[in-house]
Design a protein around this motif. Structure first.
Motif, mmCIF file in Angstrom:
data_model
loop_
_atom_site.group_PDB
_atom_site.id
_atom_site.type_symbol
_atom_site.label_atom_id
_atom_site.label_comp_id
_atom_site.label_asym_id
_atom_site.label_seq_id
_atom_site.Cartn_x
_atom_site.Cartn_y
_atom_site.Cartn_z
ATOM 1 N N LEU A 1 -3.360 -49.239 18.957
ATOM 2 C CA LEU A 1 -4.325 -49.660 19.973
ATOM 3 C C LEU A 1 -5.536 -50.323 19.308
ATOM 4 O O LEU A 1 -6.015 -51.372 19.749
ATOM 5 N N LEU B 1 -6.328 -53.423 27.793
ATOM 6 C CA LEU B 1 -6.056 -52.330 26.860
ATOM 7 C C LEU B 1 -4.907 -51.465 27.376
ATOM 8 O O LEU B 1 -4.026 -51.067 26.606
ATOM 9 N N ILE C 1 -9.044 -44.578 26.963
ATOM 10 C CA ILE C 1 -9.075 -46.041 27.030
ATOM 11 C C ILE C 1 -9.976 -46.552 28.152
ATOM 12 O O ILE C 1 -10.064 -47.760 28.373
ATOM 13 N N THR D 1 -12.080 -47.768 22.940
ATOM 14 C CA THR D 1 -11.262 -46.578 22.731
ATOM 15 C C THR D 1 -12.135 -45.389 22.353
ATOM 16 O O THR D 1 -13.180 -45.535 21.715
#
Length: 288
Positions: free
Chosen positions: A276, A199, A232, A243
């Motif tokens: 994201l 991530l 994150i 997230t």
């Protein structure tokens, strides 16, 4: 850049970012070769052109980054500066066809040319080329453009291709019904990833900064510097993560109530959170 002599019987040049060679004698004289001859690969002139190509690549990236910063922050740029850099192809290729405004913010147009005297030649939404000579020129963030839909349609007609993502940039408008004390958006929270490092790598590959447990982007909005951040996961943890919410802080680190977040900071923060979220692990099956 022209051809220069390199060794006996060859000339070299920098073409489309790569060193090319051609013989100066024989049946193939003047014909560009598909690859560099072995005897030229370590030639000093070839190495010089390679270094030049690397510098030109870095210069082009720096120009792109700078203009992107001007656009995201909607900073007024001295028109004289634009005129000074315009002859440079790296600058011109980034600036050309961006939407700009001069003294009248309600009259946007596509920048097509700049004279040495600092006169801008802009194609407006009526299809007319107008000449502007403002002291400064602004490259507005698309969320600030009231004519964005018209500009997108007209750009398609003109065949405009922008190197800086402006009119086709994803934008989000701030809702009017935000709770008075709300400081976090959870629309893109809960996106699951199999690795926190993965991530974080996604965040950096998208151009965002990773600081501690957050992916962040800093935006200058209406003269104020604001940082948007998305949780994150704990640093150095390489297990499953997801997230968290999206929030904004002012320059002093104070969490901003959502109602105080400006339109550009809101849009850029939501853009980061959505980007994201798009990389999340999607479960398969009927219960996904």
């Amino acid at each position: 850049m022209g051809w220069v002599s390199a060794g006996d019987g060859y000339e070299i040049a920098l073409i489309e970012g790569r060193v090319a060679a051609r013989p100066t004698a024989g049946r193939a004289a003047g014909r560009r070769l598909k690859s560099l001859p072995k005897q030229l690969r370590d030639h000093p002139e070839v190495e010089r052109l390679r270094r030049l190509a690397e510098w030109l690549d870095r210069h082009a990236e720096a120009c792109l980054s700078q203009v992107d910063t001007w656009m995201v922050s909607s900073l007024p740029v001295p028109t004289g500066l634009v005129a000074e850099v315009w002859p440079d192809e790296a600058w011109r290729s980034v600036l050309r066809d961006l939407v700009v405004v001069g003294d009248d913010p309600d009259e946007p147009g596509f920048l097509r040319d700049v004279t040495a005297e600092g006169e801008l030649r802009v194609v407006n939404l009526d299809g007319e080329t107008v000449r502007l000579s403002p002291a400064t020129v602004t490259l507005p963030h698309p969320v600030l453009l009231s004519d964005l839909a018209d500009l997108r349609e007209f750009a398609a007609e003109l065949g405009v291709v922008q190197r800086v993502e402006q009119i086709h940039r994803s934008t989000w408008e701030k809702p009017d019904d935000l709770a008075e004390q709300a400081t976090q958006v959870t629309e893109f929270a809960g996106a699951k990833f199999t690795s926190r490092f993965g991530l974080a790598a996604r965040a950096t590959s998208l151009g965002y900064r990773v600081s501690g447990g957050y992916a962040t982007c800093t935006v200058r909005d209406a003269g104020c510097t604001v940082e948007a951040s998305v949780w994150i996961g704990e640093p150095y943890w390489d297990g499953d993560t997801e997230t968290g919410g999206l929030s904004w802080n002012d320059r002093g680190g104070r969490p901003l109530p959502l109602r105080e977040v400006g339109p550009v900071a809101w849009s850029e923060g939501m853009r980061m959170a959505a980007a994201l979220y798009a990389g999340r692990t999607v479960e398969e099956g009927t219960d996904a």
